[in-house]
Motif scaffolding. Structure first.
Motif, short mmCIF file in Angstrom:
data_model
loop_
_atom_site.label_atom_id
_atom_site.label_comp_id
_atom_site.label_asym_id
_atom_site.label_seq_id
_atom_site.Cartn_x
_atom_site.Cartn_y
_atom_site.Cartn_z
N GLY A 110 1.03 -1.29 -0.05
CA GLY A 110 -0.06 0.09 0.08
C GLY A 110 0.84 1.18 0.14
N THR A 111 0.51 2.29 -0.81
CA THR A 111 1.08 3.51 -0.80
C THR A 111 0.36 4.62 -1.37
OG1 THR A 111 3.17 4.60 -1.65
CG2 THR A 111 1.83 3.00 -3.13
N GLN A 112 0.90 5.76 -1.45
CA GLN A 112 0.03 6.93 -1.99
C GLN A 112 0.57 7.20 -3.37
OE1 GLN A 112 1.05 9.79 1.04
NE2 GLN A 112 -0.84 9.57 2.16
N TRP A 113 -0.28 7.70 -4.21
CA TRP A 113 0.07 7.82 -5.68
C TRP A 113 1.21 9.01 -5.98
CZ3 TRP A 113 -1.06 5.40 -10.05
CH2 TRP A 113 -0.69 5.76 -11.08
N ASP A 114 0.85 10.09 -5.05
CA ASP A 114 2.02 11.13 -4.93
C ASP A 114 3.28 10.77 -4.25
OD1 ASP A 114 0.26 12.40 -6.91
OD2 ASP A 114 -0.74 13.15 -5.18
N ASN A 115 3.38 9.72 -3.58
CA ASN A 115 4.50 9.22 -2.83
C ASN A 115 4.75 8.04 -2.76
OD1 ASN A 115 6.66 9.63 -0.87
ND2 ASN A 115 5.36 9.74 0.89
N ARG A 116 5.04 7.36 -3.84
CA ARG A 116 5.20 6.04 -4.12
C ARG A 116 6.45 5.32 -3.34
NH1 ARG A 116 3.70 5.46 -10.62
NH2 ARG A 116 1.97 7.10 -10.51
N GLU A 117 7.47 5.96 -3.20
CA GLU A 117 8.81 5.53 -2.36
C GLU A 117 8.19 4.95 -1.20
OE1 GLU A 117 8.80 8.60 -3.89
OE2 GLU A 117 9.67 8.04 -5.84
N ASN A 118 7.38 5.54 -0.52
CA ASN A 118 6.86 5.07 0.96
C ASN A 118 5.85 4.09 0.85
OD1 ASN A 118 6.79 4.89 3.55
ND2 ASN A 118 5.63 6.95 3.89
N CYS A 119 6.19 2.81 0.76
CA CYS A 119 5.17 1.82 0.57
C CYS A 119 5.55 0.82 1.79
CB CYS A 119 5.17 1.06 -0.71
SG CYS A 119 6.68 0.43 -0.87
N THR A 120 4.19 0.23 2.18
CA THR A 120 4.02 -0.77 3.32
C THR A 120 3.64 -2.09 2.88
OG1 THR A 120 2.14 0.32 4.28
CG2 THR A 120 4.14 0.69 5.14
N PRO A 121 4.19 -3.19 3.13
CA PRO A 121 3.46 -4.72 2.71
C PRO A 121 1.94 -4.57 3.36
CG PRO A 121 5.66 -4.72 3.74
CD PRO A 121 5.27 -3.62 3.89
N ASP A 152 -11.20 -13.64 5.24
CA ASP A 152 -10.11 -12.86 5.06
C ASP A 152 -10.46 -11.79 4.20
OD1 ASP A 152 -8.28 -14.16 6.75
OD2 ASP A 152 -7.54 -15.51 5.12
N SER A 153 -9.92 -10.72 4.54
CA SER A 153 -10.18 -9.36 3.74
C SER A 153 -8.50 -8.76 3.66
CB SER A 153 -11.05 -8.42 4.20
OG SER A 153 -10.92 -7.86 5.42
N CYS A 154 -8.49 -7.97 2.74
CA CYS A 154 -7.39 -7.17 2.64
C CYS A 154 -7.79 -5.51 1.95
CB CYS A 154 -6.28 -7.56 1.39
SG CYS A 154 -4.79 -6.79 1.33
N ALA A 155 -7.21 -4.56 2.50
CA ALA A 155 -7.63 -3.28 2.22
C ALA A 155 -6.27 -2.34 2.53
CB ALA A 155 -8.77 -2.80 2.86
N LEU A 156 -6.21 -1.30 1.66
CA LEU A 156 -5.12 -0.36 1.83
C LEU A 156 -5.67 0.48 3.09
CD1 LEU A 156 -5.63 1.46 -1.80
CD2 LEU A 156 -3.62 -0.01 -1.04
N GLY A 157 -4.45 1.11 3.43
CA GLY A 157 -4.54 1.85 4.75
C GLY A 157 -5.31 3.00 4.80
N PRO A 158 -5.80 3.45 5.91
CA PRO A 158 -6.76 4.99 5.84
C PRO A 158 -5.86 6.13 5.20
CG PRO A 158 -5.65 4.21 8.23
CD PRO A 158 -5.56 3.08 7.15
N ASP A 159 -4.46 5.86 5.17
CA ASP A 159 -3.75 7.19 4.43
C ASP A 159 -3.27 6.86 3.18
OD1 ASP A 159 -2.11 5.30 5.73
OD2 ASP A 159 -0.62 6.63 6.09
N GLN A 160 -3.71 5.57 2.67
CA GLN A 160 -3.21 5.01 1.28
C GLN A 160 -4.42 4.95 0.38
OE1 GLN A 160 -1.82 1.31 2.66
NE2 GLN A 160 0.25 1.82 3.08
N ASP A 161 -3.77 5.46 -0.84
CA ASP A 161 -4.91 5.37 -2.06
C ASP A 161 -4.50 4.49 -3.19
OD1 ASP A 161 -3.07 7.05 -3.04
OD2 ASP A 161 -4.13 8.45 -3.72
N THR A 162 -3.35 3.87 -2.91
CA THR A 162 -2.59 3.16 -4.35
C THR A 162 -2.13 1.78 -3.93
OG1 THR A 162 -1.87 5.18 -5.04
CG2 THR A 162 -0.71 3.39 -5.77
#
Length: 343
Positions: free
Chosen positions: A26-37, A77-87
């Motif tokens: 999961g990451t942000q569209w405008d800050n892709r370097e900062n991603c988390t599994p 089971d489910s999987c979702a982006l974090g509340p501050d992630q859109d990508t």
């Protein structure tokens, strides 16, 4: 030419498109370097009864109310982006191997010789250009995202060749390409260059191409994403009714699912041009099987299946069209065991 009755009882081909598992971040569209599994979450939900009921229950309001009142408890089971992630970021590698003209196992020397002549003839004429272009399109259009592709605002795909001394990178906007049309992208130099590298590797005797694929999907903040789902063989005894795939607690997609997307290039089956019957491009399979539709599009009765074509072509006979040859070679790229029982 091998005799008509000469068919190898032991005949196998190794797959030539070898994807890894795909890993989800999961990451942000405008800050892709900062991603988390991405991790899986377990939910316990109470659903409603929605399956078809017996006629006796349907026609009796009291019985229907009693049935509907029963709790339909499920753990999933489910999987979702974090509340501050859109990508969503999907990362996997793909190895493209040569050597299609050599079976990995063949116990009939005469058949092996006639097959090798047919395969080398195809390579010298076609050079895997058409198949490679279609594989490249399925990378560029991000077909491998499956359900994650639906409803995405933006999709970027970066494909990098990692071979030492021949590194190269191509970038694609996946939404510029359709997943139903392979007559596109001819004026795209990046797509042509990627296809040429794939074709060169497939046409070789023992070379390979190592590709690294990174895909970013702007799906929406905190939206649910879709790793592969595990097959629950015994739902009656299992704790969960839906189990998603993970590797070391990290959400992932099966390599088989990615491979199926990459070889979804068969537009040569008979019903493809029939609007009512067509399933669009289907994955290359010996019988054109599409399990989600419960249908085989290439049946031996219509003499459009792999074995009908292969048994004739590999003995030195010509097929009626080059599209049939593309299909046969695509099945061999897929790999499998194709021997004929000698009993």
């Amino acid at each position: 030419m091998a005799a008509k009755q000469a068919m190898a009882s032991v005949l196998a081909f190794e797959k030539k498109l070898v994807p890894s598992d795909g890993y989800l971040y999961g990451t942000q569209w405008d800050n892709r370097e900062n991603c988390t599994p991405l991790k899986l979450q377990e939910k316990s939900v109470r659903g409603t009864i929605s399956n078809r009921l017996k006629a006796a229950v349907q026609n009796d309001p009291a019985k229907l109310n009693a049935e509907v009142d029963k709790p339909n408890l499920q753990t999933v089971d489910s999987c979702a982006l974090g509340p501050d992630q859109d990508t969503l970021k999907l990362h996997f590698t793909l190895k493209v191997l040569g050597g299609v003209s050599q079976p990995s196992a063949c116990n009939h020397a005469g058949f092996k010789q006639s097959y090798e002549q047919a395969a080398k003839g195809y390579i010298s004429r076609e050079g895997f250009q058409e198949l490679a272009r279609r594989y490249a399109l399925n990378l560029a259009n991000a077909r491998f995202l499956w359900r994650n592709r639906v409803g995405a605002e933006n999709i970027d795909v970066q494909v990098s060749a990692l071979n030492k001394g021949a590194e190269q990178t191509w970038n694609f906007n996946a939404l510029d390409f359709s997943v139903r049309d392979f007559d596109q992208g001819e004026d795209n130099p990046a797509l042509a260059a990627l296809a040429d590298r794939i074709a060169h590797a497939l046409s070789s005797d023992n070379e390979f191409l190592m590709l690294d694929i990174v895909c970013h999907v702007q799906a929406g903040r905190a939206q649910e994403v879709y790793p592969s789902e595990e097959l629950v063989l015994d739902k009656g005894k299992g704790k969960k009714s839906k189990i998603l795939y993970c590797v070391n607690a990290m959400a992932a997609m099966h390599s088989q699912k990615l491979g199926n997307a990459l070889r979804t290039i068969d537009t040569w089956y008979p019903e493809f041009d029939d609007i009512e019957q067509s399933a669009g491009p289907i994955a290359v399979e010996p019988y054109g099987a599409v399990t989600s539709l419960g249908k085989a599009f290439r049946t031996p009765a219509k003499k459009m299946d792999f074995y009908t074509f292969f048994d004739s072509w590999a003995r030195g006979n010509s097929l009626s069209s080059v599209e049939d040859e593309h299909y046969v070679m695509a099945v061999l790229v897929r790999g499998g065991v194709f021997g004929q029982s000698d009993k």
